[in-house]
Design a protein around this motif. Structure first.
Motif, PDB file in Angstrom:
ATOM      1  N   UNK A 149       0.842  -1.199   0.000  1.00 45.21           N
ATOM      2  CA  UNK A 149       0.000   0.000   0.000  1.00 45.21           C
ATOM      3  C   UNK A 149       0.877   1.250   0.000  1.00 45.21           C
ATOM      4  N   UNK A 150       1.907   1.260   0.837  1.00 45.42           N
ATOM      5  CA  UNK A 150       2.811   2.404   0.903  1.00 45.42           C
ATOM      6  C   UNK A 150       3.554   2.589  -0.409  1.00 45.42           C
ATOM      7  N   UNK A 151       3.984   1.483  -1.011  1.00 44.55           N
ATOM      8  CA  UNK A 151       4.737   1.560  -2.256  1.00 44.55           C
ATOM      9  C   UNK A 151       3.885   2.131  -3.384  1.00 44.55           C
ATOM     10  N   UNK A 152       2.645   1.681  -3.496  1.00 40.54           N
ATOM     11  CA  UNK A 152       1.747   2.188  -4.537  1.00 40.54           C
ATOM     12  C   UNK A 152       1.503   3.685  -4.355  1.00 40.54           C
ATOM     13  N   UNK A 153       1.246   4.100  -3.123  1.00 39.55           N
ATOM     14  CA  UNK A 153       0.996   5.511  -2.853  1.00 39.55           C
ATOM     15  C   UNK A 153       2.199   6.391  -3.144  1.00 39.55           C
ATOM     16  N   UNK A 154       3.380   5.934  -2.741  1.00 37.03           N
ATOM     17  CA  UNK A 154       4.596   6.709  -2.986  1.00 37.03           C
ATOM     18  C   UNK A 154       4.905   6.804  -4.479  1.00 37.03           C
ATOM     19  N   UNK A 230      -0.480   6.498 -13.722  1.00 37.48           N
ATOM     20  CA  UNK A 230       0.733   5.842 -14.222  1.00 37.48           C
ATOM     21  C   UNK A 230       1.624   5.390 -13.075  1.00 37.48           C
ATOM     22  N   UNK A 231       1.874   6.277 -12.114  1.00 42.21           N
ATOM     23  CA  UNK A 231       2.721   5.916 -10.990  1.00 42.21           C
ATOM     24  C   UNK A 231       2.144   4.793 -10.158  1.00 42.21           C
ATOM     25  N   UNK A 232       0.829   4.847  -9.922  1.00 41.85           N
ATOM     26  CA  UNK A 232       0.184   3.800  -9.120  1.00 41.85           C
ATOM     27  C   UNK A 232       0.270   2.443  -9.804  1.00 41.85           C
ATOM     28  N   UNK A 233       0.091   2.413 -11.116  1.00 43.65           N
ATOM     29  CA  UNK A 233       0.198   1.155 -11.863  1.00 43.65           C
ATOM     30  C   UNK A 233       1.597   0.574 -11.746  1.00 43.65           C
ATOM     31  N   UNK A 236       2.001  -0.873  -8.271  1.00 47.19           N
ATOM     32  CA  UNK A 236       1.247  -2.103  -8.058  1.00 47.19           C
ATOM     33  C   UNK A 236       1.890  -3.285  -8.775  1.00 47.19           C
ATOM     34  N   UNK A 237       2.386  -3.062  -9.970  1.00 52.09           N
ATOM     35  CA  UNK A 237       3.029  -4.156 -10.710  1.00 52.09           C
ATOM     36  C   UNK A 237       4.264  -4.648  -9.964  1.00 52.09           C
ATOM     37  N   UNK A 238       5.027  -3.738  -9.365  1.00 47.94           N
ATOM     38  CA  UNK A 238       6.190  -4.142  -8.568  1.00 47.94           C
ATOM     39  C   UNK A 238       5.732  -5.019  -7.401  1.00 47.94           C
TER      40      UNK A 238
END
Length: 286
Positions: A149-154, A230-233, A236-238
């Protein structure tokens, strides 16, 4: 459909729809001043959202025609689409209603402490909720879900921070996606679900990159709508395709960049490095 085909389909769909939606983007409600004090359409990322929906609809219809019973989107791949559309919607709200007075995480927190709810806070809370719902679809333990969750938001916020010059976010996103896609293709441990996520992610990234010609010619701005999505995608893929070690490294890089943005201007840093400056300005009027 592999990642390269999905990327091309997304880019072509975005190019086509960008032309068709030009009258919509000319709405006075979407006009904003850019860095050269020219009026042009913001929220161009809405074109990418339409392109992704079109691509998914075509792929779904194809499966119906050939008699495949399994749905095109399921589990983690469906969650990825919800991330793309959800973050785009939050960005669209900011593009339309944001006044730009409060910038950065610290600025929005200070505004909240003074009793003002900014669109940035709406994006922060809404983005965390969307990320949590999507990451919950992954077969991960609770600590990794929280990390996800933190990674997607950042990742979404960092993409938005780069979106202050034509095509900059798209170029950074394309470099990031290239590394993710190569890792996904070369990995021998990635399962079918992760490969599906990589394919849908490629469709989303391609749809965003398809806006590059229009943004380079300053016919539209990607806006928070496209940059956040774009950043969120990418984030999430990571989370969906990488090991916990990779996630920790990416999280560390994203956290450092987001923290640095509170004190350092990315534009000024890029302009001081000749190679980065040349790449940043390539294909634009700058």
């Amino acid at each position: 459909m592999n990642v390269l085909v999905a990327f091309v389909v997304g880019a072509l769909a975005s190019l086509l729809l960008g032309r068709l939606l030009e009258p919509v983007l000319e709405s006075p409600n979407l006009q904003r001043r850019n860095y050269r004090d020219h009026d042009l359409a913001t929220a161009g990322g809405i074109v990418a959202v339409c392109a992704v929906l079109l691509g998914i609809a075509c792929a779904t219809t194809e499966r119906w025609i050939i008699g495949t019973d399994r749905p095109f989107l399921r589990g983690s791949s469906g969650a990825l689409v919800s991330v793309f559309i959800g973050f785009a919607l939050l960005g669209f709200v900011d593009d339309l209603l944001g006044d730009g007075k409060d910038r950065g995480f610290i600025g929005h927190v200070q505004a909240l402490r003074s009793g003002r709810m900014t669109t940035g806070v709406v994006k922060l809370v809404g983005g965390a909720a969307i990320a949590a719902i999507a990451v919950d679809q992954l077969d991960l333990g609770t600590p990794r879900k929280l990390l996800g969750v933190a990674l997607v938001g950042l990742a979404a916020n960092l993409a938005n921070l780069f979106d202050c010059a034509p095509t900059r976010t798209l170029k950074v996103g394309l470099v990031a996606w290239s590394a993710i896609a190569v890792g996904s293709v070369l990995s021998t441990t990635v399962g079918s679900a992760s490969r599906a996520v990589a394919m849908i992610g490629s469709l989303c990234v391609g749809a965003c990159v398809g806006l590059a010609p229009a943004e380079a010619r300053e016919r539209l701005m990607l806006g928070d709508t496209g940059a956040n999505a774009l950043g969120a995608v990418l984030g999430f893929v990571v989370v969906a395709t990488s090991s916990v070690a990779t996630e920790c490294v990416v999280f560390g890089l994203l956290f450092a960049c987001n923290a640095a943005s509170e004190y350092v201007s990315f534009s000024a840093a890029i302009d001081r490095i000749p190679v980065l400056r040349a790449i940043d300005r390539a294909g634009t009027h700058r």
